[in-house]
Design a protein around this motif. Structure first.
Motif, short mmCIF file in Angstrom:
data_model
loop_
_atom_site.label_atom_id
_atom_site.label_comp_id
_atom_site.label_asym_id
_atom_site.label_seq_id
_atom_site.Cartn_x
_atom_site.Cartn_y
_atom_site.Cartn_z
N GLY A 1 0.12 -3.13 -15.15
CA GLY A 1 1.34 -3.66 -14.54
C GLY A 1 2.45 -2.62 -14.53
O GLY A 1 3.13 -2.42 -13.52
N ARG B 1 4.21 -0.98 -11.32
CA ARG B 1 5.66 -1.08 -11.11
C ARG B 1 6.28 0.30 -10.88
O ARG B 1 7.20 0.45 -10.08
CB ARG B 1 6.33 -1.81 -12.29
CG ARG B 1 6.21 -3.33 -12.18
CD ARG B 1 6.97 -4.06 -13.29
NE ARG B 1 6.29 -3.94 -14.56
CZ ARG B 1 5.28 -4.71 -14.95
NH1 ARG B 1 4.85 -5.69 -14.18
NH2 ARG B 1 4.70 -4.53 -16.12
N ASP C 1 -0.15 -12.56 -7.18
CA ASP C 1 -1.59 -12.42 -6.96
C ASP C 1 -2.09 -11.13 -7.59
O ASP C 1 -1.31 -10.19 -7.80
CB ASP C 1 -1.89 -12.35 -5.45
CG ASP C 1 -1.87 -13.73 -4.81
OD1 ASP C 1 -2.30 -14.69 -5.48
OD2 ASP C 1 -1.42 -13.84 -3.65
N ILE D 1 -6.94 -0.78 -7.50
CA ILE D 1 -6.73 -0.70 -8.95
C ILE D 1 -7.72 0.23 -9.66
O ILE D 1 -7.36 0.97 -10.57
CB ILE D 1 -6.89 -2.12 -9.57
CG1 ILE D 1 -5.80 -3.06 -9.06
CG2 ILE D 1 -6.91 -2.09 -11.08
CD1 ILE D 1 -4.46 -2.84 -9.68
N GLY E 1 -3.53 -5.69 -19.56
CA GLY E 1 -3.50 -6.16 -18.17
C GLY E 1 -4.70 -5.73 -17.36
O GLY E 1 -4.75 -5.95 -16.15
N1 LIG Z 1 -5.70 -5.25 -13.54
C1 LIG Z 1 -4.98 -5.72 -12.51
N2 LIG Z 1 -5.61 -6.15 -11.37
C2 LIG Z 1 -4.91 -6.62 -10.33
N3 LIG Z 1 -3.58 -6.74 -10.32
C3 LIG Z 1 -2.91 -6.32 -11.43
C4 LIG Z 1 -3.57 -5.79 -12.55
N4 LIG Z 1 -2.65 -5.47 -13.48
C5 LIG Z 1 -1.47 -5.80 -12.98
N5 LIG Z 1 -1.62 -6.30 -11.73
C6 LIG Z 1 -0.55 -6.77 -10.82
O1 LIG Z 1 0.72 -6.49 -11.42
C7 LIG Z 1 1.40 -7.72 -11.73
C8 LIG Z 1 2.12 -7.59 -13.06
O2 LIG Z 1 1.16 -7.31 -14.08
P1 LIG Z 1 1.50 -7.53 -15.64
O3 LIG Z 1 0.26 -7.19 -16.38
O4 LIG Z 1 1.90 -8.97 -15.79
O5 LIG Z 1 2.63 -6.63 -15.96
C9 LIG Z 1 0.31 -8.81 -11.70
O6 LIG Z 1 0.81 -10.10 -11.40
C10 LIG Z 1 -0.59 -8.28 -10.57
O7 LIG Z 1 -0.01 -8.53 -9.32
#
Ligand SMILES: Nc1ncnc2c1ncn2[C@@H]1O[C@H](COP(=O)(O)O)[C@@H](O)[C@H]1O
Ligand SMILES: Nc1ncnc2c1ncn2[C@@H]1O[C@H](COP(=O)(O)OP(=O)(O)OP(=O)(O)O)[C@@H](O)[C@H]1O
Length: 194
Positions: free
Chosen positions: A33, A37, A58, A65, A86
């Motif tokens: 995440g 960001r 989503d 990723i 994450g």
């Molecule tokens: N491993 C992941 N796969 C897909 N999307 C992800 C992943 N890790 C983070 N994301 C995206 O980022 C937001 C925020 O993540 P946090 O771990 O809550 O900081 C998450 O909602 C995904 O859209």
């Protein structure tokens, strides 16, 4: 040598505890995440593609990723272990990281290096507590509608990983509904470094 995967729903304290465990074991805290960001803030190609998924709560598609994670795991500071926060978030990601770990293990075995120890921790916290915590945190994606959607995505796509790791005897369950210090104390007992 330690490798830790933090599972757990949004708001369960993965980021809070991963930072502490990273300090404790002197291995990097890798938050997908946070990396995403940073890409969004820097308006990279990846960030521009990921932003709409993140805003909705989503999952960002695996095609965006997996290379990002592989690249981070190949950096020098990650060779003695890592704390993943994450990631993985679905079965395809869990299968991917399993292959990466197995490959690293095979490479290190040929160099007679120490074995690496994979610990998967599920932080358990009731949904109502999660919602209260996230509303209080107030990140851009912490409005009630997005929080509820992220929780739904968690239950549908990420929660099945509990069984994935249970089947592999790699799962520890930790009560995340305790004080931050109490959760850290439980994690110290649960995590095995090889
Ligand atoms: N491993 C992941 N796969 C897909 N999307 C992800 C992943 N890790 C983070 N994301 C995206 O980022 C937001 C925020 O993540 P946090 O771990 O809550 O900081 C998450 O909602 C995904 O859209
Ligand atoms: N044990 C705890 N008790 C009370 N509040 C906590 C606890 N652990 C973390 N928090 C708070 O809850 C919020 C969410 O924690 P954190 O960001 O670590 O969760 P997360 O699992 O990484 O969430 P996300 O997946 O959404 O990034 C933060 O404001 C944090 O300070």
């Amino acid at each position: 040598m330690v490798q830790v995967i933090f599972l757990g729903p949004p708001g369960s304290g993965k980021g809070t505890q991963a930072a502490r465990v990273s300090e404790l074991f002197q291995v990097p805290h890798i938050s997908t995440g946070d990396i995403l960001r940073t890409h969004v803030a820097q308006q990279t190609d990846l960030g521009q593609k990921a932003k709409a998924f993140m805003d909705r709560g989503d999952l960002v598609p695996d095609g965006l990723i997996l290379d990002m994670v592989l690249d981070r795991l190949h950096q020098p500071d990650a060779q003695k272990g890592w704390i993943l926060d994450g990631f993985p978030r679905n079965v395809a990601q869990a299968t991917f990281i399993e292959q990466v770990v197995l490959q690293q293990k095979a490479e290190n075995a040929s160099e007679n290096a120490q074995d690496k120890s994979l610990n998967t921790i599920n932080l358990e916290v009731p949904d109502q507590v999660l919602i209260e915590r996230l509303l209080a945190r107030g990140r851009a994606d912490d409005c009630e509608q997005t929080i509820r959607h992220r929780l739904q995505v968690y239950h549908e796509q990420t929660e099945p990983l509990i069984q994935f790791y249970r089947d592999r005897n790699q799962l520890s369950i930790v009560n995340g509904n305790l004080s931050v210090d109490q959760v850290t104390a439980e994690l110290k007992k649960a995590i095995v470094a090889a």
